[in-house]
Motif scaffolding. Structure first.
Motif, PDB file in Angstrom:
ATOM      1  N   GLY A  93       0.693  -1.183  -0.150  1.00 24.10           N
ATOM      2  CA  GLY A  93       0.019  -0.154   0.091  1.00 24.10           C
ATOM      3  C   GLY A  93       0.747   1.228  -0.068  1.00 24.10           C
ATOM      4  O   GLY A  93       0.152   2.367  -0.125  1.00 24.10           O
ATOM      5  N   TRP A  94       2.152   1.301   0.121  1.00 24.57           N
ATOM      6  CA  TRP A  94       2.925   2.519  -0.175  1.00 24.57           C
ATOM      7  C   TRP A  94       3.344   2.819  -1.468  1.00 24.57           C
ATOM      8  O   TRP A  94       4.466   2.763  -1.869  1.00 24.57           O
ATOM      9  CB  TRP A  94       4.236   2.244   0.925  1.00 24.57           C
ATOM     10  N   HIS A  95       2.237   3.163  -2.163  1.00 26.15           N
ATOM     11  CA  HIS A  95       2.334   3.272  -3.634  1.00 26.15           C
ATOM     12  C   HIS A  95       3.123   4.565  -3.793  1.00 26.15           C
ATOM     13  O   HIS A  95       3.136   5.620  -2.989  1.00 26.15           O
ATOM     14  CB  HIS A  95       0.830   3.443  -4.148  1.00 26.15           C
ATOM     15  N   ARG A  96       3.381   4.728  -5.095  1.00 27.31           N
ATOM     16  CA  ARG A  96       4.330   6.045  -5.370  1.00 27.31           C
ATOM     17  C   ARG A  96       3.525   6.731  -6.488  1.00 27.31           C
ATOM     18  O   ARG A  96       3.383   5.900  -7.671  1.00 27.31           O
ATOM     19  CB  ARG A  96       5.843   6.176  -5.730  1.00 27.31           C
ATOM     20  N   PHE A  97       3.149   7.938  -6.651  1.00 30.20           N
ATOM     21  CA  PHE A  97       2.155   8.491  -7.733  1.00 30.20           C
ATOM     22  C   PHE A  97       2.586   9.850  -8.033  1.00 30.20           C
ATOM     23  O   PHE A  97       3.295  10.683  -7.310  1.00 30.20           O
ATOM     24  CB  PHE A  97       0.786   8.743  -7.229  1.00 30.20           C
ATOM     25  N   GLY A  98       2.704  10.241  -9.466  1.00 33.15           N
ATOM     26  CA  GLY A  98       2.906  11.480 -10.010  1.00 33.15           C
ATOM     27  C   GLY A  98       1.683  12.346  -9.667  1.00 33.15           C
ATOM     28  O   GLY A  98       0.872  11.967  -9.095  1.00 33.15           O
ATOM     29  N   LEU A  99       1.915  13.556 -10.287  1.00 32.60           N
ATOM     30  CA  LEU A  99       0.618  14.438 -10.284  1.00 32.60           C
ATOM     31  C   LEU A  99      -0.659  14.071 -10.776  1.00 32.60           C
ATOM     32  O   LEU A  99      -0.361  13.675 -12.249  1.00 32.60           O
ATOM     33  CB  LEU A  99       1.109  15.966 -10.334  1.00 32.60           C
ATOM     34  N   PRO A 100      -1.786  14.033 -10.399  1.00 30.48           N
ATOM     35  CA  PRO A 100      -3.010  13.657 -11.247  1.00 30.48           C
ATOM     36  C   PRO A 100      -3.538  14.724 -12.115  1.00 30.48           C
ATOM     37  O   PRO A 100      -3.278  15.904 -11.686  1.00 30.48           O
ATOM     38  CB  PRO A 100      -3.992  13.063 -10.014  1.00 30.48           C
ATOM     39  N   TYR A 101      -4.117  14.394 -13.217  1.00 28.28           N
ATOM     40  CA  TYR A 101      -4.769  15.248 -14.090  1.00 28.28           C
ATOM     41  C   TYR A 101      -6.338  14.772 -14.139  1.00 28.28           C
ATOM     42  O   TYR A 101      -6.646  13.885 -14.027  1.00 28.28           O
ATOM     43  CB  TYR A 101      -4.262  15.370 -15.516  1.00 28.28           C
ATOM     44  N   LEU A 102      -7.056  15.983 -14.312  1.00 29.19           N
ATOM     45  CA  LEU A 102      -8.564  15.611 -14.624  1.00 29.19           C
ATOM     46  C   LEU A 102      -8.498  15.082 -16.099  1.00 29.19           C
ATOM     47  O   LEU A 102      -7.781  15.618 -17.214  1.00 29.19           O
ATOM     48  CB  LEU A 102      -9.369  16.853 -14.655  1.00 29.19           C
ATOM     49  N   ALA A 103      -9.377  13.874 -16.531  1.00 25.18           N
ATOM     50  CA  ALA A 103      -9.407  13.099 -17.710  1.00 25.18           C
ATOM     51  C   ALA A 103      -9.787  14.251 -18.827  1.00 25.18           C
ATOM     52  O   ALA A 103      -9.272  13.913 -19.969  1.00 25.18           O
ATOM     53  CB  ALA A 103     -10.104  11.762 -17.611  1.00 25.18           C
ATOM     54  N   ASP A 104     -10.669  14.999 -18.715  1.00 23.27           N
ATOM     55  CA  ASP A 104     -11.149  15.573 -19.615  1.00 23.27           C
ATOM     56  C   ASP A 104     -10.689  17.118 -19.723  1.00 23.27           C
ATOM     57  O   ASP A 104     -11.422  18.043 -20.398  1.00 23.27           O
ATOM     58  CB  ASP A 104     -12.862  15.769 -19.486  1.00 23.27           C
ATOM     59  N   ALA A 105      -9.743  17.613 -18.803  1.00 21.03           N
ATOM     60  CA  ALA A 105      -9.046  18.812 -19.029  1.00 21.03           C
ATOM     61  C   ALA A 105      -8.343  18.962 -20.330  1.00 21.03           C
ATOM     62  O   ALA A 105      -7.982  18.245 -20.553  1.00 21.03           O
ATOM     63  CB  ALA A 105      -8.330  19.028 -17.741  1.00 21.03           C
ATOM     64  N   PRO A 106      -8.257  20.366 -20.522  1.00 21.31           N
ATOM     65  CA  PRO A 106      -7.692  20.571 -21.740  1.00 21.31           C
ATOM     66  C   PRO A 106      -6.239  20.332 -21.525  1.00 21.31           C
ATOM     67  O   PRO A 106      -5.756  20.538 -20.476  1.00 21.31           O
ATOM     68  CB  PRO A 106      -7.960  21.961 -22.153  1.00 21.31           C
ATOM     69  N   ASP A 107      -5.359  20.267 -22.619  1.00 21.64           N
ATOM     70  CA  ASP A 107      -3.942  19.959 -22.503  1.00 21.64           C
ATOM     71  C   ASP A 107      -3.160  21.042 -21.611  1.00 21.64           C
ATOM     72  O   ASP A 107      -2.240  20.437 -20.692  1.00 21.64           O
ATOM     73  CB  ASP A 107      -2.988  19.979 -23.748  1.00 21.64           C
TER      74      ASP A 107
END
Length: 615
Positions: A93-107
């Motif tokens: 459970g000690w995952h490492r993640f990058g920064l999340p983005y909204l799937a439908d947000a513009p680039d």
């Protein structure tokens, strides 16, 4: 009890091809990334908080590993989804993640920050079984606390980058090293009621220090107990506090000296019961006095190098899941455990495991009303200080937490130890980590299991309550447990404990059903402590978690059925249960629960997770 049944694992959606490609992860690119590597302290704090929230959500809603390096988390209540770069997927459970983005947000859209993420997740009940679903409208508090935690963490990171020199007292340096806090808590550094100046002064992360405030307590109001002895002679709590205050305290004849946290005194002096006692002259505010004291990792427990005692003070701040004011039953509990151990149990324990002990809480001092009722918030636990400045004693949570280091480096002390041992011995870091882990199991976990099996006492031995003694090379050689809150006396063992110490539990409210004890013991020692340690090894690229899980299985098999087996039921539970009950810090916060309020079995939300040890 705030619990949930065992839900089916929630699949994480794969990212459809029509989704936009995620922008580069910048400073997080690569598997060795650490939130503290961000050049801006606020960016580092945001990244750490975002990872915490995502870890909590993945664990508490049982999201399965994705089939790619992008995790898609649907957000049906908001009509969108999150796309999360997966840097490392941890079996524990000690995952490492990058920064999340909204799937439908513009680039050009920026990533989702921690505050927005908290708001989005707090709207989602999908996948959370009905018993654990938070009441509607509680997300506002979570969002505020996440925002405050990010702001505090950014200040702490900035302070540490400006000054990386640790205190020469090794115990204090370790206590002040937990810069990021619990990796599976949504707001580990939230201290909403403190001003910025107060946070700097009263926080261990900023290496704060301050003189205590002192109150003179009339004999008619004094409540105290002490099992403290010196050369076999009892020492009263009032005598201990007078000694800790030092010379020059203007204490009226016959009055006792009560230490109080400066922030706490400003709060409680306006409460009606306290104000009335001050007006009547039964309490006297003596002001700040004496040498500086230093906050430890719990914030409210203070330490002074060379003093014979530490002080666990009431502090009405909301820190992690509770307002930290001592309860009278906890004061009784610390003295009771000390007396229980002195019935001969400690000698037996130390004979079997000479390197492990409990940091004792053998005395306390507090205030009663004239009617004999406790006055909340005016009390202090007097805790043994068994550590000399050169003793290498590390709070396990601080040992594992990434932190700024000299020369602009970032990393945990655990990583430094393993790397140094590997270089010195010429062995692979994975082999060194495995041996270090096995020594930890022998010197810390086995003694805790012994106490449960032999005496029916389970310790709330999470990583912050567990102190690890290290030798000059950094190998584990012993341990200590500390916390007068965290004892579970098994109800099934009450007759033998009462025979050992008649009346035990009468004032401390420490006996708990075996069912609840099993659940909490499995979480605190099994999941939080040991599996959390494995997760730290894996996520910091020090060892393969699967190999450490196999080593843990062999250890648990030995302590449950081998020639050196214990009578504790925990090893078999960890080996045989396909699922485990796990505290859900995010859901606990969304429910607005205080873990110090109410019966022990309803103070937190617990969810069911897959057991990584089960095969």
């Amino acid at each position: 009890m705030h619990t949930t049944p065992a839900p089916a694992d929630r699949p994480s959606s794969l990212v459809p091809h029509q989704h936009r490609k995620l922008p580069g992860t910048g400073w997080l690119r690569g598997t060795g990334a650490c939130p503290l590597d961000h050049p801006d302290p606020r960016g580092a704090a945001q990244a750490a908080a975002t990872e915490n929230l995502l870890r909590c959500w993945v664990r508490e809603t049982r999201v399965r590993a994705p089939g790619s390096d992008i995790l898609c988390l649907p957000l049906p209540a908001s009509g969108t989804a999150l796309l999360v770069p997966v840097l490392y997927w941890s079996p524990t459970g000690w995952h490492r993640f990058g920064l999340p983005y909204l799937a439908d947000a513009p680039d050009p859209a920026p990533p989702v920050d921690a505050v927005l993420l908290a708001a989005l997740l707090s709207r989602e009940n999908t996948g959370i079984p009905a018993p654990a679903r938070p009441p509607a409208g509680d997300g506002t508090d979570l969002v505020a606390r996440v925002a405050d935690s990010v702001r505090r963490a950014a200040a702490f990171i900035g302070d540490r980058r400006a000054d990386t020199a640790d205190d020469p007292d090794l115990f204090l340096a370790a206590e002040q090293s937990l810069v990021l806090g619990h990796p599976l808590h949504p707001a580990p550094k939230s201290r909403e009621d403190l001003s910025d100046a107060e946070a700097h002064r009263y926080s261990p992360e900023s290496r704060g220090s301050f003189p205590l405030r002192w109150i003179a307590v009339a004999p008619s109001l004094l409540a105290a107990d002490s099992a403290w002895t010196e050369r076999g002679r009892p020492v009263t709590a009032a005598r201990l506090t007078a000694r800790l205050a030092g010379p020059g305290l203007p204490l009226p004849d016959g009055y006792a000296a009560l230490p109080v946290h400066p922030w706490q005194l400003r709060q409680v002096r306006h409460r009606p019961e306290t104000a009335a006692l001050l007006d009547a002259g039964l309490l006297h505010d003596l002001g700040g006095h004496g040498d500086l004291w230093y906050p430890t990792s719990s914030v409210r427990t203070v330490h002074r190098t060379g003093a014979p005692a530490m002080l666990k003070l009431s502090l009405g701040l909301r820190i992690t899941n509770s307002r930290r004011e001592n309860l009278r039953k906890e004061l009784h509990r610390g003295v009771e455990v000390h007396r229980l151990l002195r019935t001969g149990l400690s000698q037996r324990w130390r004979a079997a495991h000479p390197g492990f002990d409990i940091v004792r809480d053998p005395a306390w001092i507090a205030v009663n009303t004239l009617a004999g009722d406790p006055v909340p918030g005016l009390d202090a636990v007097i805790r043994h200080n068994p550590f000399r400045p050169h003793d290498d004693v590390a709070c396990v949570a601080g040992l594992l937490s990434p932190r700024p280091r000299p020369g602009g480096r970032t990393g945990s002390r655990l990583a430094e130890i393993v790397t140094r041992l590997a270089a010195r011995t010429g062995r692979p870091s994975g082999a060194v980590a495995a041996e270090w882990f096995l020594r930890y199991l022998e010197h810390v976990v086995r003694p805790v299991l012994w106490l449960d099996g032999e005496a029916g006492i389970a310790l709330e031995a999470h990583q912050q309550n567990t102190l690890l003694l290290l030798d000059v090379d950094g190998w584990p050689v012993g341990g200590r447990y500390r916390d007068n809150q965290g004892y579970y006396f098994r109800a099934s063992r009450r007759p033998e404990l009462d025979a050992r110490l008649p009346g035990i539990g009468e004032h401390s409210d420490t006996f708990v059903s075996d069912e609840v004890t099993d659940e909490r013991f499995a979480y605190y020692l099994g999941i939080n402590n040991v599996l959390g340690l494995i997760g730290a090894f894996g996520s910091q690229r020090l060892a393969d978690e699967r190999l450490l899980l196999a080593a843990l299985r062999r250890f648990l098999t030995g302590v449950s059925s081998g020639p050196a087996r214990t009578s504790s039921t925990l090893p078999t539970r960890l080996l045989d249960s396909p699922v485990l009950r796990c505290k859900a810090n995010l859901l606990t916060r969304l429910h607005g629960l205080d873990e110090l309020v109410g019966p022990v079995d309803t103070q937190s939300v617990y969810v069911t997770i897959a057991n990584p040890l089960h095969s």
